[in-house]
Design a protein around this motif. Structure first.
Motif, PDB file in Angstrom:
ATOM      1  N   ASP A   1       0.836  -1.205   0.000  1.00 54.50           N
ATOM      2  CA  ASP A   1       0.000   0.000   0.000  1.00 54.50           C
ATOM      3  C   ASP A   1       0.870   1.253   0.000  1.00 54.50           C
ATOM      4  OD1 ASP A   1      -2.500  -1.528   0.277  1.00 54.50           O
ATOM      5  OD2 ASP A   1      -1.707  -2.032   2.252  1.00 54.50           O
ATOM      6  N   VAL A   2       1.975   1.166   0.735  1.00 55.97           N
ATOM      7  CA  VAL A   2       2.903   2.310   0.805  1.00 55.97           C
ATOM      8  C   VAL A   2       3.493   2.583  -0.579  1.00 55.97           C
ATOM      9  CG1 VAL A   2       5.055   3.190   1.782  1.00 55.97           C
ATOM     10  CG2 VAL A   2       3.491   1.852   3.220  1.00 55.97           C
ATOM     11  N   ILE A   3       3.972   1.542  -1.221  1.00 55.09           N
ATOM     12  CA  ILE A   3       4.654   1.773  -2.514  1.00 55.09           C
ATOM     13  C   ILE A   3       3.646   2.234  -3.571  1.00 55.09           C
ATOM     14  CG2 ILE A   3       4.671  -0.680  -3.248  1.00 55.09           C
ATOM     15  CD1 ILE A   3       7.369   2.010  -3.948  1.00 55.09           C
ATOM     16  N   LEU A   4       2.424   1.723  -3.521  1.00 53.07           N
ATOM     17  CA  LEU A   4       1.410   2.222  -4.474  1.00 53.07           C
ATOM     18  C   LEU A   4       1.150   3.715  -4.236  1.00 53.07           C
ATOM     19  CD1 LEU A   4      -1.144  -0.760  -4.596  1.00 53.07           C
ATOM     20  CD2 LEU A   4       0.406  -0.021  -6.423  1.00 53.07           C
ATOM     21  N   ALA A   5       1.109   4.114  -2.970  1.00 48.56           N
ATOM     22  CA  ALA A   5       0.901   5.535  -2.649  1.00 48.56           C
ATOM     23  C   ALA A   5       2.097   6.373  -3.121  1.00 48.56           C
ATOM     24  CB  ALA A   5       0.682   5.706  -1.151  1.00 48.56           C
ATOM     25  N   VAL A   6       3.300   5.824  -2.966  1.00 46.35           N
ATOM     26  CA  VAL A   6       4.511   6.543  -3.398  1.00 46.35           C
ATOM     27  C   VAL A   6       4.522   6.694  -4.925  1.00 46.35           C
ATOM     28  CG1 VAL A   6       7.038   6.389  -3.572  1.00 46.35           C
ATOM     29  CG2 VAL A   6       5.915   5.903  -1.391  1.00 46.35           C
ATOM     30  N   ILE A   7       4.154   5.644  -5.638  1.00 48.86           N
ATOM     31  CA  ILE A   7       4.134   5.706  -7.107  1.00 48.86           C
ATOM     32  C   ILE A   7       3.083   6.710  -7.586  1.00 48.86           C
ATOM     33  CG2 ILE A   7       3.688   4.388  -9.239  1.00 48.86           C
ATOM     34  CD1 ILE A   7       4.785   1.915  -7.618  1.00 48.86           C
ATOM     35  N   LYS A   8       1.945   6.723  -6.906  1.00 47.18           N
ATOM     36  CA  LYS A   8       0.900   7.696  -7.236  1.00 47.18           C
ATOM     37  C   LYS A   8       1.460   9.120  -7.127  1.00 47.18           C
ATOM     38  CE  LYS A   8      -3.722   9.206  -5.942  1.00 47.18           C
ATOM     39  NZ  LYS A   8      -4.836   9.088  -4.998  1.00 47.18           N
ATOM     40  N   LEU A   9       2.238   9.325  -6.064  1.00 42.40           N
ATOM     41  CA  LEU A   9       2.816  10.644  -5.808  1.00 42.40           C
ATOM     42  C   LEU A   9       3.907  10.989  -6.833  1.00 42.40           C
ATOM     43  CD1 LEU A   9       2.548  12.720  -3.392  1.00 42.40           C
ATOM     44  CD2 LEU A   9       4.654  11.701  -2.525  1.00 42.40           C
ATOM     45  N   LEU A  10       4.785  10.030  -7.119  1.00 45.50           N
ATOM     46  CA  LEU A  10       5.923  10.304  -8.017  1.00 45.50           C
ATOM     47  C   LEU A  10       5.519  10.258  -9.487  1.00 45.50           C
ATOM     48  CD1 LEU A  10       8.781   8.185  -6.352  1.00 45.50           C
ATOM     49  CD2 LEU A  10       8.454  10.650  -6.187  1.00 45.50           C
ATOM     50  N   THR A  11       4.491   9.509  -9.811  1.00 44.77           N
ATOM     51  CA  THR A  11       4.025   9.171 -11.172  1.00 44.77           C
ATOM     52  C   THR A  11       4.954   8.166 -11.846  1.00 44.77           C
ATOM     53  OG1 THR A  11       5.178  10.792 -12.585  1.00 44.77           O
ATOM     54  CG2 THR A  11       3.146  11.538 -11.475  1.00 44.77           C
ATOM     55  N   VAL A  12       4.488   7.579 -12.940  1.00 42.55           N
ATOM     56  CA  VAL A  12       5.234   6.497 -13.607  1.00 42.55           C
ATOM     57  C   VAL A  12       6.554   6.962 -14.219  1.00 42.55           C
ATOM     58  CG1 VAL A  12       3.288   4.976 -14.110  1.00 42.55           C
ATOM     59  CG2 VAL A  12       3.870   6.780 -15.744  1.00 42.55           C
ATOM     60  N   ASN A  13       6.726   8.252 -14.305  1.00 43.17           N
ATOM     61  CA  ASN A  13       7.938   8.798 -14.938  1.00 43.17           C
ATOM     62  C   ASN A  13       8.741   9.634 -13.951  1.00 43.17           C
ATOM     63  OD1 ASN A  13       9.630   9.290 -17.056  1.00 43.17           O
ATOM     64  ND2 ASN A  13       8.351  10.828 -18.053  1.00 43.17           N
ATOM     65  N   GLY A  14       8.269   9.691 -12.710  1.00 41.74           N
ATOM     66  CA  GLY A  14       8.819  10.645 -11.752  1.00 41.74           C
ATOM     67  C   GLY A  14      10.206  10.320 -11.231  1.00 41.74           C
ATOM     68  N   ALA A  15      10.617   9.061 -11.353  1.00 40.28           N
ATOM     69  CA  ALA A  15      11.932   8.683 -10.823  1.00 40.28           C
ATOM     70  C   ALA A  15      12.845   8.151 -11.928  1.00 40.28           C
ATOM     71  CB  ALA A  15      11.766   7.641  -9.722  1.00 40.28           C
ATOM     72  N   THR A  16      12.510   8.440 -13.179  1.00 42.12           N
ATOM     73  CA  THR A  16      13.296   7.916 -14.300  1.00 42.12           C
ATOM     74  C   THR A  16      14.743   8.371 -14.195  1.00 42.12           C
ATOM     75  OG1 THR A  16      11.350   7.862 -15.699  1.00 42.12           O
ATOM     76  CG2 THR A  16      13.469   7.848 -16.829  1.00 42.12           C
ATOM     77  N   ASP A  17      15.661   7.401 -14.345  1.00 41.00           N
ATOM     78  CA  ASP A  17      17.107   7.631 -14.234  1.00 41.00           C
ATOM     79  C   ASP A  17      17.536   7.968 -12.808  1.00 41.00           C
ATOM     80  OD1 ASP A  17      18.414   7.117 -16.684  1.00 41.00           O
ATOM     81  OD2 ASP A  17      17.461   8.879 -17.553  1.00 41.00           O
ATOM     82  N   LYS A  18      16.671   7.717 -11.847  1.00 40.05           N
ATOM     83  CA  LYS A  18      17.025   8.049 -10.464  1.00 40.05           C
ATOM     84  C   LYS A  18      16.936   6.823  -9.553  1.00 40.05           C
ATOM     85  CE  LYS A  18      15.649  12.834 -10.891  1.00 40.05           C
ATOM     86  NZ  LYS A  18      14.946  12.884 -12.164  1.00 40.05           N
ATOM     87  N   VAL A  19      17.714   6.894  -8.478  1.00 38.20           N
ATOM     88  CA  VAL A  19      17.624   5.894  -7.425  1.00 38.20           C
ATOM     89  C   VAL A  19      16.659   6.442  -6.371  1.00 38.20           C
ATOM     90  CG1 VAL A  19      18.939   4.783  -5.569  1.00 38.20           C
ATOM     91  CG2 VAL A  19      19.952   5.027  -7.850  1.00 38.20           C
ATOM     92  N   ILE A  20      15.850   5.575  -5.795  1.00 40.88           N
ATOM     93  CA  ILE A  20      14.972   6.008  -4.702  1.00 40.88           C
ATOM     94  C   ILE A  20      15.512   5.427  -3.389  1.00 40.88           C
ATOM     95  CG2 ILE A  20      12.627   6.050  -3.770  1.00 40.88           C
ATOM     96  CD1 ILE A  20      11.577   5.443  -6.577  1.00 40.88           C
ATOM     97  N   GLU A  21      15.883   6.288  -2.461  1.00 41.38           N
ATOM     98  CA  GLU A  21      16.249   5.829  -1.107  1.00 41.38           C
ATOM     99  C   GLU A  21      14.993   5.854  -0.256  1.00 41.38           C
ATOM    100  OE1 GLU A  21      19.323   8.111   0.811  1.00 41.38           O
ATOM    101  OE2 GLU A  21      20.865   7.524  -0.646  1.00 41.38           O
ATOM    102  N   PHE A  22      14.621   4.696   0.289  1.00 38.38           N
ATOM    103  CA  PHE A  22      13.483   4.629   1.206  1.00 38.38           C
ATOM    104  C   PHE A  22      14.020   4.647   2.631  1.00 38.38           C
ATOM    105  CE2 PHE A  22      11.899   2.356  -2.584  1.00 38.38           C
ATOM    106  CZ  PHE A  22      10.738   3.074  -2.836  1.00 38.38           C
ATOM    107  N   THR A  23      13.570   5.600   3.418  1.00 43.33           N
ATOM    108  CA  THR A  23      14.065   5.688   4.788  1.00 43.33           C
ATOM    109  C   THR A  23      12.965   6.197   5.706  1.00 43.33           C
ATOM    110  OG1 THR A  23      15.800   6.644   6.173  1.00 43.33           O
ATOM    111  CG2 THR A  23      15.010   8.012   4.367  1.00 43.33           C
TER     112      THR A  23
END
Lengths: 174, 429
Positions: free
Chosen positions: B175-197
């Motif tokens: 549920d958390v990751i779906l909420a995060v993807i909704k926030l970032l969008t499908v293109n929001g982290a392209t070419d980026k690393v996501i640090e979850f903390t």
């Protein structure tokens, strides 16, 4: 080096994913050539008919985030099998973009406003694109208009295109 | 200037900088499966370079279509099998010992903090849960990885996602990751690393952290990473106990990969998960996310619990807890795929498999299976599936089918109701 000139296929949608470019059920094929008939088979785009619209095209112009999803290099391969060696978009998913250059193909990003203009001036017409890698320009023409658009390409990406891909580049160097 | 976790790993693995902003990295692991590897193998054979850089660092599995369903998939398996044998790749998991790549490789302890990992599979980002840099690549990158043990990557910009608060009962990493993807969008982290903390990540076990990192790619991310901590060390301890005098010593060593306090981020996103509800997708893109509450009552035809996202023991336990003593709706069919033989075996011992079978589930062998509609569980035109997988693209599970991504708890509750519904773990009913 491959051919980066020819007729343009306009795909007016963002987020066209790799499952649409080549559905997973064809990933069991053991040769790249066998993929050819299935190009863009599941593309969800009103009015688009993969059976009619791909033949004779050499360039794709599309919107944002082209090639998102799976890592399958079958996506660039199926384009290449169909004579499409270059995709021009606002931006690309990372793996798809890298796969294109790794194969010696090109994935070039242009500003959204420029992409918009390409759609406005040339979509729906018999448009042709010519790539000048030396001067880093595209010339796009149809019966009415001809316009020159500058583009940028990373130094390393250009080396991959010139080397014909990453395997030959890496094998010589590492 | 401080460094992010990925920058530290890049700096420790750089063998060349062929152009500004591009690194060639040495690889600690090259993972292989039977869909994207055979064409790399055949190409290496064709160009007279049928070699591997290090058979110890290459791990291989047949997982997408297993057992083989036709002559073509049999050929893919054969290519892998013969290749593993002729190059002495010991860690090759064939039928009987095979499981979903991103579940079985961590289970075997193959991923460590600070490692560089590639695989011809976009969900390779899963392994970032261990504080590694793990990225999906295409077959050409894989081919060069197999031959030379290197891969080219662009400099990693990093998005830091800080997850504050504590998850409510019935709300999970999915549920958390779906909420995060909704926030970032499908293109929001392209070419980026996501640090979850943040505290919510600290409180998660490795299974949940893998769920979180698994879907980084659905926001376009190169890799999702969690910081190595004692949870990481505890998980890895059976594999590393001879390398370190104590768990504390292991943690001290792994802590060198933690980002610096003054690391520079592309973006920092903070989310309080305390009020988060169970989430579900409604369209053909993973950022088309609503609360389960908003989607309640949506009919489905099939339930699928499994995959590299949510086919681990913790997932099966949660689902079984809801299914115990219940039957699935007569309007649905349901499939569960334990992600590895060990998970399957443990689930059998715990009585979980019996609960699934009593409820009316079909239990399959460990495989990627229905997730990408390749080997089983394919949807018919116009059908929909409540699925614990990671991708809801048009046609993903079968032409004309719709996939609703959700947690195992929501999937189990939906199986019983026959329509999308919140689990009793969340509603308390």
């Amino acid at each position: 080096m491959k051919n980066f000139n020819g007729k343009i296929l306009f795909l007016d949608r963002s987020d066209i994913n790799t499952d649409e470019i080549i559905p997973a059920k064809y990933l069991t094929e053991l040769t790249k050539a066998a993929l050819k008939p299935y190009c863009l088979e599941d593309l969800s785009l009103p009015g688009f008919d993969p059976k009619k619209d791909i033949a004779g095209k050499s360039v794709i112009v599309t919107r944002a985030n082209f090639g998102c999803g799976s890592s399958r290099e079958h996506a660039p391969w199926v384009l290449e099998c169909n004579g499409i060696n270059i995709v021009i978009a606002e931006n690309f998913a990372r793996i798809f973009r890298q796969n294109m250059f790794n194969c010696g193909l090109m994935a070039i990003s242009l500003e959204p406003a420029v992409i918009d203009e390409l759609f406005k001036l040339f979509a729906g017409t018999d448009a042709t694109l010519t790539t000048d890698l030396e001067n880093k320009t595209f010339t796009v023409s149809n019966a009415k208009t001809s316009k020159v658009y500058p583009f940028t390409i990373g130094e390393f990406d250009l080396e991959l295109v010139k080397a014909g891909g990453w395997v030959s580049y890496a094998d010589n160097k590492y | 200037m401080g460094k992010t976790l990925a920058q530290k790993i890049f700096d420790a693995h750089t063998v060349d900088t062929p152009a500004p902003g591009v690194r060639v990295l040495s690889l600690d692991r090259v993972f292989c499966h039977e869909i994207t590897t055979p064409i790399a193998i055949n190409d290496l054979v064709a160009i007279g370079k049928d070699r591997v850089f290090d058979p110890e660092k290459i791990k291989a599995v047949i997982d997408h279509v297993t057992p083989a369903k036709d002559s073509k998939t049999a050929e893919q398996g054969k290519t892998m099998r013969e290749w593993a044998k002729r190059h002495g790749i010991k860690d090759f998991f064939d039928i009987g010992a095979n499981g979903v790549c991103h579940a079985i490789f961590p289970e075997k302890g193959f991923v460590r903090p600070g490692f560089t990992v590639i695989m011809g599979d976009s969900h390779t980002c899963t392994h970032g849960a261990f504080g590694a840099f793990a990225a999906g690549v295409g077959t050409t990158d894989l081919e060069v990885g197999i031959l030379k043990g290197v891969c080219t990557m662009r400099e990693p910009a990093t998005i830091k996602v800080v997850l504050n608060g504590k998850l409510r009962a019935g709300v999970f990493a999915k549920d958390v990751i779906l909420a995060v993807i909704k926030l970032l969008t499908v293109n929001g982290a392209t070419d980026k690393v996501i640090e979850f903390t943040g505290p919510a990540v600290d409180a998660m076990g490795m299974d949940s952290r893998m769920t979180l990192c698994n879907m980084a790619i659905e926001a376009g991310g190169t890799c999702g990473v969690c910081y190595p901590d004692m949870v990481t060390v505890d998980f890895l301890w059976p594999f590393i106990q001879n390398d370190f005098p104590s768990k504390e010593a292991a943690l001290a060593e792994y802590s060198k990969w933690l980002p610096d306090a003054d690391a520079v981020y592309d973006k920092v996103v903070t989310m309080d998960v305390s009020e988060l509800e169970p989430m579900v997708t409604f369209g053909y893109k993973p950022d088309q996310v609503k609360t389960v509450r908003e989607m309640t009552g949506t009919p489905v035809n099939q339930i699928y619990i499994g995959s590299c996202t949510n086919g681990r023991l913790e997932d099966l336990r949660i689902a079984a807890g809801i299914l115990k003593g219940k039957k699935i709706s007569e309007n649905v069919r349901a499939i569960v795929s334990p992600a590895t033989p060990k998970i399957y075996r443990d689930a059998l011992k715990e009585g979980i498999i019996e609960i699934f079978m009593d409820a009316g589930f079909c239990v399959t062998n460990p495989t990627c299976g229905a997730c990408l509609g390749m080997s089983n569980g394919v949807l018919a035109n116009g059908e929909s599936c409540a699925s614990t997988t990671n991708r809801n693209f048009n046609g993903r599970m079968g032409k004309g089918g719709m996939v609703h991504l959700m947690s195992p708890a929501t999937a189990a509750a939906t199986a019983i109701a026959g329509v999308i519904t919140n689990s009793p773990l969340f509603t308390g009913k």
